[in-house]
Scaffold this active site. Structure first.
Site, short mmCIF file in Angstrom:
data_model
loop_
_atom_site.label_atom_id
_atom_site.label_comp_id
_atom_site.label_asym_id
_atom_site.label_seq_id
_atom_site.Cartn_x
_atom_site.Cartn_y
_atom_site.Cartn_z
CB CYS A 1 -0.61 2.58 4.05
SG CYS A 1 -2.06 1.87 3.27
CG ASP A 2 3.22 1.34 4.44
OD1 ASP A 2 2.79 1.85 5.49
OD2 ASP A 2 2.99 0.16 4.10
CB CYS B 1 -0.93 -0.01 1.21
SG CYS B 1 -1.90 1.48 1.35
#
Ligand code: FAD
Ligand code: NAP
Length: 313
Positions: free
Chosen positions: A139-140, A136
């Site tokens: 997200c990261d 992701c």
């Protein structure tokens, strides 16, 4: 003692399919209960811009899903934060047991559990998950500001992840196992024009290399599928974007499945192999896999469930 809840319609999953089913079931006065699972809002919550949701030229995935949840609640659906760990479709009412211990019984069940990210299956991938390996970018991606990263895959997700990562990384290498992408043409055009993105065609990833202490990725080892030559690509982050698998674990021994785990529905409907159990969205769709098609199937599932319940009465 475990709490027991009964509803005419139980909806499992809170992506576009689940929330749309909830809107329609609630407006049919079925007072549905929707159980959200561990990813409230589903897959669109891990993306940024959605450019193909009708009515919104640009909308952020997480914002769209918050609006869908609010819509479902406003229509009268009860949205429950819980995870269904087992489901018994062998007797009526159907019984779903949640992680919290709550037991949900229902006269009709709409399955909208969607899909989950696929992994390469390498031991080194498992070892560095959370320490440089991710599925992701939204997200990261932030952790890789000023660093080099690798993205693996050749579909829309891989291209989108690669483009998004250019916001942080100094260089993004997209590794694909073939010599052409399956991503949409417009996305490919953006990718090929981007000065920070480099393609590595016809390569499969063999290993993710890294440090033990502290744990962290240092490179990806890829093999040319035509020549067999091995290359190490230095990077601090690896984003695996090789597609998604249907989340059919709950029903794998109870419903007819096909094409690697997708729930079979009767053509043109959401009826599964058990009357009273309906399936919608990515869980049943190996072809389109879009937010709008999932929402459409969520609507169909609620209408199918409503007709089924009316016939039972
Ligand atoms: P999902 O969105 O997968 O939601 C599944 C839901 O089921 C989740 O809420 C989960 O918590 C829940 N669940 C699973 N198991 C359980 C359980 N046991 N108990 C309770 N709940 C459970 N499509 C587009 O149209 N446009 C885009 O721009 C786009 N971008 C995307 C970007 C990315 C990075 C990804 C991964 C996908 C993208 N897609 C896009 C595809 C789109 O997100 C999916 O087609 C859509 O979300 C599928 O909806 P769904 O409701 O079937 O399931
Ligand atoms: P996908 O279209 O199934 O593509 C997966 C890619 O990963 C393919 O290129 C595949 O290679 C590669 N791959 C699969 N297994 C692999 C392995 N073991 N090792 C290396 N590579 C592997 O999946 P997706 O990109 O996640 O897209 C899923 C669905 O969501 C699609 O319908 C897509 O349109 C939709 N989506 C839409 C948008 C958008 O509209 N903006 C954005 C994201 C996703 P091959 O090509 O060789 O098979």
């Amino acid at each position: 003692m475990a709490e027991a809840r009964h509803s005419k319609v139980l909806i499992i999953g809170s992506g576009p399919a689940g929330y749309t089913a909830a809107v329609y079931a609630a407006s049919a006065m079925a007072n549905p209960i929707l159980v959200q699972g561990i990813q409230p809002g589903g897959q669109l919550t891990i993306t940024t811009e959605v450019e193909n949701w009708p009515g919104d030229v640009h909308v952020q995935g997480p914002d769209l899903m918050i609006r869908m949840e609010e819509h479902a609640r406003a229509m009268g659906a009860e949205v429950v934060s819980d995870y269904i760990s087992s489901l018994d479709l062998s007797q009526r009412p159907f019984t779903a047991t949640a992680d919290s211990g709550t037991i949900f019984t229902a006269d009709a069940v709409i399955l909208a559990t969607g899909a989950q990210a696929k992994w390469l299956g390498l031991p080194s991938e498992e070892k560095f998950k959370g320490f440089g390996v991710s599925a992701c970018a939204t997200c990261d991606g932030f952790f890789y500001r000023g660093k080099e990263v690798v993205v693996i895959g050749g579909g829309n997700t891989a291209v989108e992840e690669a483009l998004f990562l250019t916001n942080f990384a100094t260089k993004v290498t997209l590794i694909h196992r073939r010599d052409s992408l399956r991503a949409e043409k417009i996305m490919q055009d953006r990718l090929f024009k981007h000065p920070k993105i480099e393609m590595l065609w016809n390569h499969s990833v063999e290993e993710i290399l890294g440090d033990e202490n502290p744990p962290g990725v240092t490179a990806v080892r890829a093999r040319n599928v035509e020549t067999g030559a091995v290359t190490d690509i230095p990077c601090a982050g690896v984003f695996v974007a090789i597609g998604h698998a249907p989340a059919s674990e709950l029903v794998k021994d109870q419903l007819e499945l096909h094409n690697g785990g997708y729930v079979v529905v009767q053509p043109g409907s959401t009826h599964t192999s058990i009357p009273g159990v309906f399936a919608a969205g990515d869980l049943t769709d190996h072809i389109y896999r879009q937010a709008v098609t999932s929402a459409g199937m969520g609507c169909m599932a609620a209408l199918d469930a409503e007709r089924y319940l009316a016939e039972q009465e």
